[in-house]
Every structure is written in C-alpha cells, then in structure tokens.
Design a protein around this motif. Structure first.
Motif, PDB file in Angstrom:
ATOM      1  N   SER A 159       0.834  -1.207   0.000  1.00  0.00           N
ATOM      2  CA  SER A 159       0.000   0.000   0.000  1.00  0.00           C
ATOM      3  C   SER A 159       0.864   1.250   0.000  1.00  0.00           C
ATOM      4  N   THR A 196       2.294   1.825  -3.443  1.00  0.00           N
ATOM      5  CA  THR A 196       1.277   2.345  -4.363  1.00  0.00           C
ATOM      6  C   THR A 196       1.052   3.839  -4.147  1.00  0.00           C
ATOM      7  N   LEU A 197       0.975   4.251  -2.898  1.00  0.00           N
ATOM      8  CA  LEU A 197       0.746   5.662  -2.595  1.00  0.00           C
ATOM      9  C   LEU A 197       1.929   6.529  -3.030  1.00  0.00           C
ATOM     10  N   SER A 242       3.864   5.829  -5.476  1.00  0.00           N
ATOM     11  CA  SER A 242       3.775   5.851  -6.935  1.00  0.00           C
ATOM     12  C   SER A 242       2.787   6.896  -7.419  1.00  0.00           C
ATOM     13  N   GLU A 243       1.779   7.168  -6.607  1.00  0.00           N
ATOM     14  CA  GLU A 243       0.738   8.106  -7.006  1.00  0.00           C
ATOM     15  C   GLU A 243       1.051   9.552  -6.644  1.00  0.00           C
ATOM     16  N   GLY A 244       1.744   9.768  -5.525  1.00  0.00           N
ATOM     17  CA  GLY A 244       1.938  11.153  -5.100  1.00  0.00           C
ATOM     18  C   GLY A 244       3.248  11.462  -4.428  1.00  0.00           C
ATOM     19  N   ASN A 278       7.318   3.923 -14.442  1.00  0.00           N
ATOM     20  CA  ASN A 278       6.590   4.501 -13.305  1.00  0.00           C
ATOM     21  C   ASN A 278       7.336   5.759 -12.880  1.00  0.00           C
ATOM     22  N   GLU A 330       2.854  12.915  -0.065  1.00  0.00           N
ATOM     23  CA  GLU A 330       1.428  12.592  -0.126  1.00  0.00           C
ATOM     24  C   GLU A 330       1.101  11.269   0.562  1.00  0.00           C
ATOM     25  N   ARG A 375       6.591   8.605 -11.442  1.00  0.00           N
ATOM     26  CA  ARG A 375       6.397   9.221 -10.121  1.00  0.00           C
ATOM     27  C   ARG A 375       7.148   8.448  -9.044  1.00  0.00           C
TER      28      ARG A 375
END
Length: 216
Positions: A23, A26-27, A29-31, A106, A35, A108
C-alpha cells in the motif's frame, strides 16, 4: 513457558506487513513521499493506523523500507546484466538503458526514489541504493579494463560514480511531476523513452570507451 506464535498467527502478521508495504509503495507511486501518510497507508491496507506502527515505528522507517525493497529489485536486474555475455561496452549500454526504461515505466515512483526531497532515513536508504548501483557499474568497467575494452587511465570506482550520477541526473527532468508526461501506454511515449534510454546509455559508454586518439 515462552509464548510461541502459531503458523497461522505468523502468516497473518506477515500478510499485514506485506499489505502495508504494498500500500505504501502504491501511494508513493501516485503522489510521492509527501502525499503518502501513515493514515492513508493504513486505510489502503485495510488496517488501523496503530497497526502500522506495530510493524514500523515511524513513517520514515516505513518508507525507507519501501525504497530499499524497490531499489533492490533494480540492483538485481542490473547485476544480471553485468553477469551476462557480451563485451563490457554492450553490458554497460544495456545496464544504463534498462535502468532508464524501467524508471520511465513509473515516473512518479522513480522520481521519489532518485530525487524527491525526503526524510533523512529515506535519503540514507537512497544513498545505499546508489552505492549498490555504482558497484554493479564498477564491476562492468573493471572487466572492460581488464579486457582492454575500456579506458585504463580512469579509476573504475570514480568512473562508476560519475556515470551513475550522470544518468540519474539526466532522468530528473523527464521523471519530474512538473514535466509534461504522456500516457505511457502510447507508441509515442515508448518511442521517446527508447530514444532517451539510448542517448543516456551512449553518453555513459562514451565516457569510458577506448579512444582511437590520445586522451587527456
């Protein structure tokens, strides 16, 4: 009698830990690091925030482990390339090009791993990762020097540090969240990444390739 965890309990604890790390990755990777908060990680993993702290005493320690786990996979990939057949120049080109292409899959996450401002613990893990990458590159350069395929007038460890610093610096702009990013599923994006990877790899190889003329 000391308490011993049953296999079922051990499996559940390991599952929680894996879910937390997945998790968190993933976070990021997103922000990016800023974030990705512990409460968000807990929510994504489907557990209480306090449970996260049972496994990781601080946010910095959690994300340092995320960085280490992701980075180790990259080190493993480059190590296999370093051990493969072919001349040292071919292997160096393949190693650098592969690193660039994998980073751009990827952007980010790669930006967070390479350049994003972060806590001290995360940055220390980042330095360990860069040192491991440099060691793989150094091994390729050393083998090339022994085979008279690469310049002998430069120290392999210094050359490796310069090459790794160079290709990571070269990626900061393309990876940055501030730059325009195309859909990475398009042919145009893949073509641009292929060009970027080849250009960075060519420059890395040129810095240690044996020259037909005198060197200074």
């Amino acid at each position: 009698m000391a308490y011993r965890q049953t296999p079922a309990v051990e499996a559940r604890l390991q599952d929680n830990r894996s879910r937390i790390l997945d998790s968190a990755r993933t976070l990021v990777s997103e922000g990016g690091w800023r974030e990705a908060q512990v409460a968000s990680v807990a929510a994504a993993a489907g557990i209480a925030t306090g449970t996260v702290y049972r496994y990781f005493p601080s946010k910095a320690e959690l994300f340092a482990e995320v960085l280490s786990a992701v980075s180790q996979r990259e080190v493993d990939v480059l190590t296999e390339i370093a051990k493969s057949d072919g001349t040292a120049i071919v292997r160096l080109h393949a190693a650098v090009g592969t690193f660039v292409r994998r980073a751009m899959r990827n952007p980010r996450l790669a930006y967070a791993l390479i350049a994003e401002p972060c806590d001290r613990e995360i940055d220390e893990a980042r330095m360990t990762y860069r040192a491991a990458i440099s060691e793989v590159v150094r091994s390729i350069i050393t083998s090339g020097q022994l085979a008279d395929e690469m310049r002998s007038d430069v120290q392999s460890d210094i050359a490796a540090s310069v090459i790794v610093g160079g290709f990571m610096e070269g990626l900061i702009g393309p990876l940055s969240p501030l730059s325009r990013q195309q859909n990475n599923a398009t042919d145009i994006y893949r073509h641009e990444v292929a060009i970027l990877a080849d250009q960075i790899a060519l420059l890395a190889c040129a810095s240690v390739a044996v020259s037909s003329g005198p060197t200074r």
